[in-house]
Design an enzyme around this catalytic site. Structure first.
Site, PDB file in Angstrom:
ATOM      1  N   TYR A 158      -5.344 -84.662 -35.381  1.00  0.00           N
ATOM      2  CA  TYR A 158      -6.082 -83.515 -34.845  1.00  0.00           C
ATOM      3  C   TYR A 158      -5.118 -82.465 -34.296  1.00  0.00           C
ATOM      4  O   TYR A 158      -5.255 -81.261 -34.565  1.00  0.00           O
ATOM      5  CB  TYR A 158      -7.024 -84.003 -33.749  1.00  0.00           C
ATOM      6  CG  TYR A 158      -7.932 -82.957 -33.153  1.00  0.00           C
ATOM      7  CD1 TYR A 158      -9.078 -82.553 -33.824  1.00  0.00           C
ATOM      8  CD2 TYR A 158      -7.665 -82.402 -31.911  1.00  0.00           C
ATOM      9  CE1 TYR A 158      -9.939 -81.610 -33.268  1.00  0.00           C
ATOM     10  CE2 TYR A 158      -8.501 -81.458 -31.350  1.00  0.00           C
ATOM     11  CZ  TYR A 158      -9.644 -81.075 -32.024  1.00  0.00           C
ATOM     12  OH  TYR A 158     -10.481 -80.138 -31.465  1.00  0.00           O
ATOM     13  N   ALA A 160      -2.014 -81.969 -35.145  1.00  0.00           N
ATOM     14  CA  ALA A 160      -1.291 -81.344 -36.256  1.00  0.00           C
ATOM     15  C   ALA A 160      -2.148 -80.285 -36.936  1.00  0.00           C
ATOM     16  O   ALA A 160      -1.672 -79.188 -37.251  1.00  0.00           O
ATOM     17  CB  ALA A 160      -0.867 -82.405 -37.261  1.00  0.00           C
TER      18      ALA A 160
END
Length: 254
Positions: A158, A160
């Protein structure tokens, strides 16, 4: 100073993931400022019910944003009904709270597709549709997350994807600025939503919110929505390429 109630009159705004949580609050905020709002989501029946509940000035935009063909079809249907959005709010986001030991490559790719690639696909559809209809795309606002700015163990995919959102925002702002289209993102912190229901009752998380957030409390969806509405309107006419953090000070405490 509050925004004029008519600040988005004459605009058409698409809000993906607009049926619940932050998205629902964004729909309400844009409607209150005079925009015609397309509520995006996968469940056509639920969207139709929500649109009927809200009344005139709201239409459904049914599409699975992870399916590029479904996105194109939804834009065509909206255009056939006379609705070509010139404001886009990318709000769809899914979460998989696992760290690198448990989140395999396939699951990581699915998460990035849902939270980042789908935003790219919807944005492309929005720009193509506006150009084909002779409509000037005015603003794009994407809901990012404070997770893009702060590290958190067990949330690698998430974080990233949301960091990718902020990078894409800056590049699109540079690319689309000459056409008069502004692009920004909003990064919420700890917000009271359905997706955070399990965290709302977690004593450890609540202690973090109390002690590590400058304002010492959870945020409300409406507090994010008002920032999105501001960025969507002309009151923010000289703001582009920015990530506006709405986190009660979570990201500034040492």
């Amino acid at each position: 100073m509050s925004a004029p109630a008519s600040s988005l009159t004459g605009r058409t705004a698409l809000v993906t993931g607009g049926r619940n949580g932050i998205g629902r609050a964004i729909v309400d905020a844009l409607r209150a400022r005079g925009a015609h709002v397309l509520i995006g989501g996968r469940d056509a029946e639920a969207l139709a019910d929500r649109a009927a509940e809200l009344g005139p000035g709201v239409s459904a935009f049914a599409a699975d944003v992870t399916d590029a063909d479904a996105i194109d079809l939804a834009f065509r249907r909206a255009r056939d009904q006379g609705h070509v959005p010139d404001v886009l709010v990318n709000n769809v986001g899914v979460r998989d709270r696992r760290g690198i030991a448990d989140l395999d490559t396939e699951a990581f790719a699915r998460l990035v597709h849902a939270d980042l690639t789908s935003v790219y696909d919807v944005t492309r559809g929005f720009l193509r549709g506006a150009t084909a209809a002779g409509v000037t795309p005015r603003t794009i606002v994407t809901v990012s997350s404070v997770a893009a700015l702060r590290g958190r163990a067990g949330d690698v995919g998430y974080a990233a994807a949301k960091a990718g959102i902020d990078g894409m925002t800056r590049s699109l702002a540079a690319e689309l600025g000459p056409q008069g289209c502004r692009v920004n993102s909003v990064a919420p912190g700890t917000i009271v939503t359905e997706s955070n229901a399990d965290l709302l009752t977690d004593a450890r998380i609540n202690d973090v919110v109390r002690t590590r957030t400058a304002l010492g409390r959870w945020g409300q969806p409406e507090e994010v929505a008002s920032t999105v509405a501001f960025l969507a309107g002309d009151e923010s006419s000289f703001i582009t390429g920015q990530t506006i953090v709405v986190d009660g000070g979570l990201s500034v405490l040492f």
